[in-house]
Design a protein around this motif. Sequence first.
Motif, short mmCIF file in Angstrom:
data_model
loop_
_atom_site.label_atom_id
_atom_site.label_comp_id
_atom_site.label_asym_id
_atom_site.label_seq_id
_atom_site.Cartn_x
_atom_site.Cartn_y
_atom_site.Cartn_z
N LEU A 34 0.82 -1.21 0.00
CA LEU A 34 0.00 0.00 0.00
C LEU A 34 0.86 1.26 0.00
CD1 LEU A 34 -2.65 1.64 0.40
CD2 LEU A 34 -2.34 1.27 2.88
N MET A 35 1.87 1.29 0.85
CA MET A 35 2.69 2.49 0.96
C MET A 35 3.46 2.76 -0.34
SD MET A 35 1.73 3.49 3.82
CE MET A 35 2.76 4.94 3.94
N ASN A 36 3.91 1.71 -1.00
CA ASN A 36 4.60 1.90 -2.28
C ASN A 36 3.66 2.50 -3.32
OD1 ASN A 36 7.15 0.98 -1.55
ND2 ASN A 36 6.62 -1.16 -1.94
N PHE A 37 2.40 2.04 -3.29
CA PHE A 37 1.43 2.62 -4.23
C PHE A 37 1.06 4.04 -3.82
CE2 PHE A 37 -3.06 3.65 -4.89
CZ PHE A 37 -3.06 3.75 -6.28
N TRP A 38 0.82 4.25 -2.55
CA TRP A 38 0.34 5.54 -2.05
C TRP A 38 1.29 6.67 -2.40
CZ3 TRP A 38 -2.10 5.72 3.53
CH2 TRP A 38 -2.87 6.88 3.66
N ALA B 39 -2.38 12.14 5.42
CA ALA B 39 -2.69 10.76 5.81
C ALA B 39 -1.53 9.83 5.47
CB ALA B 39 -3.96 10.29 5.12
N PHE B 40 -0.89 10.08 4.32
CA PHE B 40 0.27 9.27 3.93
C PHE B 40 1.40 9.44 4.94
CE2 PHE B 40 4.41 9.12 1.74
CZ PHE B 40 4.42 7.79 1.36
N ALA C 50 4.48 6.93 9.42
CA ALA C 50 5.07 7.01 10.76
C ALA C 50 4.58 5.91 11.70
CB ALA C 50 4.78 8.38 11.37
N LEU C 51 3.63 5.09 11.24
CA LEU C 51 3.09 4.05 12.12
C LEU C 51 4.12 2.95 12.35
CD1 LEU C 51 -0.50 3.61 10.60
CD2 LEU C 51 0.09 4.69 12.79
#
Length: 246
Positions: free
Chosen positions: A39-43, A57-58, A63-64
């Motif tokens: 998800l992060m790579n896409f986001w 939001a990204f 940072a989670l």
Amino acid sequence: MKEDAMEVGSEKFKELMALWEYTSQEMGPELDYKRFDELMNFWKSMPLEMHVSWHEAFESASALPEGKRSLPGLRRLFAKARNRENIDLCNLEWKLRRGFSIFFNITNIIEEDDLEQKIPLAFGRLLGMKEPDNSIHNVWQTYFMPLATTKQMVLICGCVNDILQLMHVGRRFLGYEAVQQALADQFEGFKSCLRMNQFRAWRQELKLDFPELLAKHPTDEMRAALGKEFCDWVEVQDDWLWSEEV
């Protein structure tokens, strides 16, 4: 708290939107989302001109730490970003579209603060530009327009500038009745910019590849709290922005 949305004033409108965002949150712990890295790579490939709420939001998701990357938590981030985007779009619809205030039986008055700050800031957020730290006179021309670094963004910012200039003419010289139709037409032109290929393609890929993150809303509980007419209208704005149709 059942009120007919057609009798709600602009301040109540903001309160309802805030409540809608609050009640859309889902609670409950869960294991880390298995597709978090994917998800992060896409986001991070999202267009820079997406609403600032998506960028924030990204940053929050990035940072989670492990153990805090649950699907419910990510869905809350997505819902908040989506709702903040909707709030700005709906508020601009509220102020600029011809006949909108008549439909809701509300006098649509654009105050000086709307013209000088609130409306330009909403346009800026919708185009992915963060607000200035302090209040700036003529904020659109002096702060936002210099941030446009591509030909496409220069054109979009020019469209917004035309809208704001027309509003100035309406407020100070001709009256809003004289410019209302032209405002509505120009705002439709701006909205078409929000559906350009790069934005539409990213949203559609997100819907197809990560549907579990985009739960349909509002819920039945939200409809009961806010009123069916109001929720139906807000949902139409959301559907328009995320639909596959041009």
